[in-house]
Design an enzyme around this catalytic site. Structure first.
Site, mmCIF file in Angstrom:
data_model
loop_
_atom_site.group_PDB
_atom_site.id
_atom_site.type_symbol
_atom_site.label_atom_id
_atom_site.label_comp_id
_atom_site.label_asym_id
_atom_site.label_seq_id
_atom_site.Cartn_x
_atom_site.Cartn_y
_atom_site.Cartn_z
ATOM 1 N N THR A 44 37.654 -6.110 34.744
ATOM 2 C CA THR A 44 37.532 -4.842 34.015
ATOM 3 C C THR A 44 36.467 -3.947 34.625
ATOM 4 O O THR A 44 36.712 -2.775 34.940
ATOM 5 C CB THR A 44 37.206 -5.120 32.541
ATOM 6 O OG1 THR A 44 38.261 -5.889 31.964
ATOM 7 C CG2 THR A 44 37.060 -3.817 31.772
ATOM 8 N N ARG A 55 38.541 -14.604 42.372
ATOM 9 C CA ARG A 55 39.142 -15.928 42.208
ATOM 10 C C ARG A 55 40.660 -15.859 42.399
ATOM 11 O O ARG A 55 41.259 -16.757 42.955
ATOM 12 C CB ARG A 55 38.823 -16.480 40.819
ATOM 13 C CG ARG A 55 37.356 -16.783 40.576
ATOM 14 C CD ARG A 55 37.174 -17.498 39.236
ATOM 15 N NE ARG A 55 35.768 -17.769 38.944
ATOM 16 C CZ ARG A 55 34.987 -16.963 38.251
ATOM 17 N NH1 ARG A 55 35.467 -15.813 37.792
ATOM 18 N NH2 ARG A 55 33.722 -17.271 38.019
ATOM 19 N N GLU A 75 21.449 -0.754 35.566
ATOM 20 C CA GLU A 75 21.667 0.193 34.476
ATOM 21 C C GLU A 75 22.877 -0.200 33.631
ATOM 22 O O GLU A 75 22.885 -0.009 32.415
ATOM 23 C CB GLU A 75 21.860 1.601 35.043
ATOM 24 C CG GLU A 75 21.908 2.692 33.993
ATOM 25 C CD GLU A 75 20.580 2.907 33.284
ATOM 26 O OE1 GLU A 75 20.498 2.578 32.077
ATOM 27 O OE2 GLU A 75 19.628 3.386 33.928
ATOM 28 N N VAL A 84 22.796 -2.632 30.115
ATOM 29 C CA VAL A 84 22.330 -2.277 28.772
ATOM 30 C C VAL A 84 22.977 -0.963 28.340
ATOM 31 O O VAL A 84 22.746 0.080 28.950
ATOM 32 C CB VAL A 84 20.795 -2.123 28.718
ATOM 33 C CG1 VAL A 84 20.338 -1.820 27.296
ATOM 34 C CG2 VAL A 84 20.103 -3.373 29.243
ATOM 35 N N ASP A 137 24.411 -11.196 22.456
ATOM 36 C CA ASP A 137 24.569 -10.114 23.427
ATOM 37 C C ASP A 137 23.489 -9.048 23.217
ATOM 38 O O ASP A 137 22.873 -8.573 24.176
ATOM 39 C CB ASP A 137 25.958 -9.508 23.276
ATOM 40 C CG ASP A 137 26.160 -8.277 24.148
ATOM 41 O OD1 ASP A 137 26.398 -8.441 25.354
ATOM 42 O OD2 ASP A 137 26.070 -7.149 23.617
ATOM 43 N N LYS A 146 20.242 -7.687 25.799
ATOM 44 C CA LYS A 146 19.944 -6.290 26.105
ATOM 45 C C LYS A 146 18.554 -5.898 25.620
ATOM 46 O O LYS A 146 17.826 -5.173 26.313
ATOM 47 C CB LYS A 146 21.002 -5.391 25.474
ATOM 48 C CG LYS A 146 22.394 -5.621 26.043
ATOM 49 C CD LYS A 146 23.463 -4.917 25.226
ATOM 50 C CE LYS A 146 24.859 -5.217 25.757
ATOM 51 N NZ LYS A 146 25.923 -4.645 24.901
#
Length: 465
Positions: free
Chosen positions: A34, A66, A158, A161, A230, A234
């Site tokens: 993605t 992969r 950058e 976060v 998560d 951050k």
């Protein structure tokens, strides 16, 4: 860097040399999922604009993946069948790490084990690194930044976060003159989407989570998001840049939203508050508060206006005052935008001596120093408390007496029917500010009464002014 020779340009006066075209910044991509696909798409679409800003072209020369067939199809779709062969595709990560035709390695493969090994190898080979991997830097940032400094290369992040929000650049450059008092933000889009759905449509946590998964906002295993991990990754990087501390992930106190009831979201709204999962890093004397938890904010607070999957970070500093940064916190092209911003910085500054570049954490490495972190039990807030009662008329006076005996002052109180069960009364109250260690013993005593059903739901209240 620029070539150090000149060539004659057609049409130039004899003997007058024209400067050669700047050498492109040559990129190797670790991963083409993605984020990798989004990065490449933006690089291709805005190639001329990016080159005009960077001073030279940024070209992807090699991609390591992969799944070769899937990556080949992605490249063909982005570049066209005829042009895709110009990008070397491999399933050998070592070939990319050791490729002399790669100046900077962009790590967008995720994970913390192989990614750590490859990033350290790239640094050892004298290659700059750009990554969007917050877990990698939160867990291994001190090692990685030290290795980069010793080798004289850059590690930029950058995209790690609040992706589309340039908050790292704001902290370490735009606010560099300021003493930061606190940083607080909605830094996980999945949980913000869930909380928004619970508030706007009265959904249960489970239903809102399922909807987030169906729409692609949440993974099949959403634990990192809904448990606050998560956001903790951050917050670790935000605190490092705000306060000049090395990454202190182990010190972040984390509480997710899995135990949140739609009743609490509704009752908070009734009282003029909105529930948000916040990451908060706050200076407290010579110590820090580092915490991630669901929080009640006044509904007119700017952070309370951030809905859906959007992110926002607010910073309070002594000279600039309060500043707010808002944008998409996830997505292929928003993350790619942040990755490319780091590449442009590298294109401009790679030829500078290391001492003249912006430090990785905004402070010179010798100025970084860990700070003690205040225990969660010692952090003072007003608290929202909900107790489900079987006999509110008889139990309410006893609850208030127990709280008073513990020194807990109540500023507001109401008995309300549970939104999902109209015959179930709920005692909802708001305390005056105190430490959690002062509140907990009284609640534990009350929870043992047979008239109190289950455990108290407790949420912190923040004003952030």
């Amino acid at each position: 860097m620029y070539q150090d020779h000149f060539t004659l340009s057609a049409g130039s006066p004899a003997g007058r040399a024209a400067p050669a075209a700047p050498v492109p910044l040559r990129v190797g991509l670790l991963g083409l999922g993605t984020v990798g696909g989004g990065t490449l798409a933006v690089l291709l679409r805005n190639a001329e604009l990016i080159a005009a800003r960077a001073g030279r072209r940024i070209e992807v020369r090699m991609v390591a993946v992969r799944n070769l067939p899937r990556a080949a199809a992605t490249l063909a779709q982005l570049l066209g069948e005829s042009s895709s062969s110009r990008v070397q595709l491999t399933d050998d990560t070592q070939a990319l790490i050791h490729n002399p035709e790669v100046d900077v390695v962009v790590e967008v493969m995720g994970g913390t084990t192989l990614a750590r090994t490859l990033v350290l190898q790239a640094i050892a080979n004298g290659k700059h690194v750009v990554t969007a991997n917050k877990a990698l830097l939160a867990e291994h940032g001190s090692e990685i930044f030290a290795a980069a400094q010793a080798r004289g290369v850059v590690v930029a992040y950058e995209g790690a976060v609040a992706v589309s929000i340039p908050i790292i650049k704001a902290l370490r450059e735009g606010l560099t003159a300021n003493r930061i008092e606190w940083v607080a933000g909605i830094i996980n889009g999945t949980t913000n989407f869930i909380l928004s759905a619970m508030r706007e449509r009265g959904l249960s946590f489970a239903t809102a989570l399922a909807e987030a998964q169906a729409l692609g906002y949440a993974e099949a295993d959403p634990a990192f998001d809904v448990q606050g991990i998560d956001a903790a990754h951050k917050l670790t990087l935000l605190a490092a840049n705000a306060f000049g501390v090395p990454p202190q992930l182990a010190d972040v106190q984390v509480h997710g939203i899995t135990g949140l009831d739609a009743a609490d979201v509704a009752f908070a709204e009734r009282w003029g508050y909105r529930v948000k999962l916040l990451g908060i890093a706050k200076r407290r004397g010579n110590a820090l508060e580092l915490r991630v938890h669901p929080t009640l904010l006044p509904t007119d607070h700017l952070l309370a206006q951030v809905h859906g999957s959007m992110n926002a970070v607010m910073v309070k500093s002594d000279a600039a005052g309060i500043t707010l940064y808002y944008g998409a916190g996830a997505g292929a092209e928003p993350t790619g935008s942040a990755v490319i911003a780091d590449l442009v910085d590298l294109a401009r500054s790679a030829s500078l001596p290391p001492a003249q570049r912006v430090p990785a954490l905004g402070f010179q490495s010798g100025a970084l120093s860990a700070m003690p972190v205040v225990a969660a039990d010692d952090v003072q807030n007003a608290f929202y408390v909900r107790l489900d009662l079987s006999r509110p008329d008889a139990t309410l006076p006893r609850v208030l007496q127990a709280l008073a005996l513990a020194g807990v002052q109540v500023q507001r109180m109401e008995v309300l029917p549970h939104p999902a069960d109209a015959v179930q009364p709920c005692l909802v109250l708001l305390t005056q500010p105190l430490a959690l260690r002062e509140l907990r013993p009284a609640l534990q005593a009350v929870e043992a009464w047979p008239e109190v059903l289950g455990y108290a739901n407790v949420l912190r209240v923040e004003s952030l002014v």
